[in-house]
Design a protein around this motif. Structure first.
Motif, PDB file in Angstrom:
ATOM      1  N   GLY A  69      -4.775  -3.364  -6.445  1.00 42.77           N
ATOM      2  CA  GLY A  69      -5.407  -2.144  -5.942  1.00 42.77           C
ATOM      3  C   GLY A  69      -5.225  -1.972  -4.447  1.00 42.77           C
ATOM      4  N   ASP A  70      -5.645  -2.968  -3.679  1.00 40.97           N
ATOM      5  CA  ASP A  70      -5.487  -2.891  -2.228  1.00 40.97           C
ATOM      6  C   ASP A  70      -4.027  -2.936  -1.826  1.00 40.97           C
ATOM      7  OD1 ASP A  70      -8.175  -2.641  -1.385  1.00 40.97           O
ATOM      8  OD2 ASP A  70      -8.494  -4.750  -1.835  1.00 40.97           O
ATOM      9  N   LEU A  71      -3.239  -3.756  -2.512  1.00 46.12           N
ATOM     10  CA  LEU A  71      -1.820  -3.854  -2.191  1.00 46.12           C
ATOM     11  C   LEU A  71      -1.138  -2.498  -2.347  1.00 46.12           C
ATOM     12  CD1 LEU A  71       0.324  -5.873  -1.305  1.00 46.12           C
ATOM     13  CD2 LEU A  71       0.777  -6.338  -3.725  1.00 46.12           C
ATOM     14  N   GLY A  72      -1.537  -1.748  -3.375  1.00 48.35           N
ATOM     15  CA  GLY A  72      -0.970  -0.420  -3.609  1.00 48.35           C
ATOM     16  C   GLY A  72      -1.336   0.598  -2.546  1.00 48.35           C
ATOM     17  N   MET A  73      -2.349   0.296  -1.746  1.00 45.65           N
ATOM     18  CA  MET A  73      -2.713   1.161  -0.621  1.00 45.65           C
ATOM     19  C   MET A  73      -1.966   0.750   0.645  1.00 45.65           C
ATOM     20  SD  MET A  73      -4.821   3.181  -2.083  1.00 45.65           S
ATOM     21  CE  MET A  73      -5.583   4.063  -0.744  1.00 45.65           C
ATOM     22  N   GLU A  74      -1.476  -0.478   0.672  1.00 43.27           N
ATOM     23  CA  GLU A  74      -0.861  -1.041   1.871  1.00 43.27           C
ATOM     24  C   GLU A  74       0.662  -1.013   1.847  1.00 43.27           C
ATOM     25  OE1 GLU A  74      -2.427  -2.496   4.609  1.00 43.27           O
ATOM     26  OE2 GLU A  74      -4.364  -1.834   3.879  1.00 43.27           O
ATOM     27  N   ILE A  75       1.253  -1.053   0.659  1.00 42.05           N
ATOM     28  CA  ILE A  75       2.700  -0.942   0.529  1.00 42.05           C
ATOM     29  C   ILE A  75       2.976   0.263  -0.360  1.00 42.05           C
ATOM     30  CG2 ILE A  75       2.983  -3.458   0.803  1.00 42.05           C
ATOM     31  CD1 ILE A  75       3.728  -3.603  -2.182  1.00 42.05           C
ATOM     32  N   PRO A  76       4.195   0.774  -0.357  1.00 41.62           N
ATOM     33  CA  PRO A  76       4.472   1.914  -1.244  1.00 41.62           C
ATOM     34  C   PRO A  76       4.132   1.566  -2.692  1.00 41.62           C
ATOM     35  CG  PRO A  76       6.280   1.598   0.306  1.00 41.62           C
ATOM     36  CD  PRO A  76       5.356   0.417   0.467  1.00 41.62           C
ATOM     37  N   PRO A  77       3.378   2.422  -3.373  1.00 45.93           N
ATOM     38  CA  PRO A  77       2.923   2.114  -4.727  1.00 45.93           C
ATOM     39  C   PRO A  77       4.057   1.774  -5.687  1.00 45.93           C
ATOM     40  CG  PRO A  77       2.112   4.282  -4.028  1.00 45.93           C
ATOM     41  CD  PRO A  77       2.920   3.723  -2.909  1.00 45.93           C
ATOM     42  N   GLU A  78       5.223   2.379  -5.481  1.00 45.91           N
ATOM     43  CA  GLU A  78       6.342   2.113  -6.382  1.00 45.91           C
ATOM     44  C   GLU A  78       6.924   0.707  -6.193  1.00 45.91           C
ATOM     45  OE1 GLU A  78       8.088   4.167  -2.718  1.00 45.91           O
ATOM     46  OE2 GLU A  78       6.299   4.387  -3.965  1.00 45.91           O
ATOM     47  N   LYS A  79       6.461  -0.009  -5.168  1.00 45.30           N
ATOM     48  CA  LYS A  79       6.926  -1.374  -4.922  1.00 45.30           C
ATOM     49  C   LYS A  79       5.941  -2.439  -5.413  1.00 45.30           C
ATOM     50  CE  LYS A  79       9.850  -0.181  -1.016  1.00 45.30           C
ATOM     51  NZ  LYS A  79      11.150  -0.585  -1.501  1.00 45.30           N
ATOM     52  N   VAL A  80       4.771  -2.017  -5.852  1.00 45.23           N
ATOM     53  CA  VAL A  80       3.740  -2.982  -6.261  1.00 45.23           C
ATOM     54  C   VAL A  80       4.199  -3.811  -7.453  1.00 45.23           C
ATOM     55  CG1 VAL A  80       1.394  -3.247  -7.177  1.00 45.23           C
ATOM     56  CG2 VAL A  80       1.836  -1.676  -5.277  1.00 45.23           C
ATOM     57  N   PHE A  81       4.850  -3.188  -8.435  1.00 45.33           N
ATOM     58  CA  PHE A  81       5.229  -3.950  -9.628  1.00 45.33           C
ATOM     59  C   PHE A  81       6.215  -5.058  -9.295  1.00 45.33           C
ATOM     60  CE2 PHE A  81       8.886  -1.193  -9.629  1.00 45.33           C
ATOM     61  CZ  PHE A  81       9.876  -1.879 -10.328  1.00 45.33           C
ATOM     62  N   MET A  82       7.146  -4.820  -8.367  1.00 44.33           N
ATOM     63  CA  MET A  82       8.098  -5.880  -8.002  1.00 44.33           C
ATOM     64  C   MET A  82       7.419  -6.949  -7.156  1.00 44.33           C
ATOM     65  SD  MET A  82      10.831  -5.516  -9.635  1.00 44.33           S
ATOM     66  CE  MET A  82      11.723  -6.846  -8.868  1.00 44.33           C
ATOM     67  N   ALA A  83       6.492  -6.545  -6.301  1.00 43.20           N
ATOM     68  CA  ALA A  83       5.737  -7.529  -5.517  1.00 43.20           C
ATOM     69  C   ALA A  83       4.934  -8.421  -6.458  1.00 43.20           C
ATOM     70  CB  ALA A  83       4.813  -6.817  -4.525  1.00 43.20           C
TER      71      ALA A  83
END
Length: 166
Positions: A69-83
Motif C-alpha cells: 500500500g505505502d510502496l504504491g504511493m512512493e513508487i509508480p504503481p505499475e512497478k509495485v508488482f515487480m518490486a
C-alpha cells in the motif's frame, strides 16, 4: 512501542516501519539488545529509499514485509508488482521470511466477496514464495472480517497446493 510492549510481553517479532537503510535495522537492534535481544525484526519496505537499499537491509534484518500500500504511493504503481516479486525472491534466496501485506483483499472492507483480481494478487504472492500474507483494513473491525480471513485462507491453501517443492 518496542520497549513498553514488545519487550515486556516477549514478542517474537516486531515490524519496523519505513526502514530506509541498514543502519535503521542496527539502531532498532540496539534498542532490543538493551532488553534481551531475542525479538526478531521484520523490516517494512515502504518507499523508494528502502527499495534502493534493499540488499543491505535484507542482510541486516531477520525478515521482510512487502508493504504494498505505502510502496504504491512512493513508487509508480505499475512497478509495485515487480518490486514485490524481487523482494520475495531475494528474501527466499537469503532464507529469511517474507510477508506480503496491505490491500490483499481490500474490496472486502465494504463487500462480502473480493474482486477477482484480488484472488490473483494473493495467489501470485504465494506462488512467488511469500511466507505470509497479511490483511489490515479488511479485518479491522469490519462487517466482512471473518469472511475475509476464510477467503484468504482458502486462497492460500489452493495456491500452496499448486507449488512444486521437490
Amino acid at each position: 512501542d518496542i520497549q513498553n510492549w514488545g519487550c515486556t510481553y516477549e514478542a517474537d517479532f516486531i515490524a519496523a516501519s519505513f526502514v530506509c537503510k541498514a543502519s535503521d535495522v542496527h539502531k532498532t537492534r540496539e534498542v532490543l539488545r538493551v532488553w534481551d535481544g531475542k525479538i526478531n525484526i521484520i523490516c517494512k519496505i515502504e518507499n523508494l529509499e528502502g527499495m534502493e537499499n534493499y540488499d543491505a537491509i535484507l542482510a541486516a534484518t531477520d525478515g521482510i514485509m512487502v508493504a504494498r500500500g505505502d510502496l504504491g504511493m512512493e513508487i509508480p504503481p505499475e512497478k509495485v508488482f515487480m518490486a514485490q516479486k524481487m523482494m520475495i525472491r531475494e528474501a527466499n534466496i537469503a532464507g529469511k521470511p517474507v510477508v506480503t501485506a496491505t490491500q490483499m483483499l481490500e474490496s472486502m472492507i465494504t463487500n462480502p466477496r473480493p474482486a477477482h483480481a484480488e484472488f490473483s494478487n494473493v495467489t501470485n504472492a504465494v506462488l512467488d514464495g511469500t511466507d505470509c500474507v497479511m490483511m489490515s483494513g479488511e479485518t479491522a473491525n469490519r462487517k466482512h472480517s471473518a469472511a475475509a480471513v476464510v477467503i484468504m485462507s482458502k486462497t492460500c491453501c489452493e495456491a500452496e497446493g499448486e507449488l512444486n517443492l521437490d
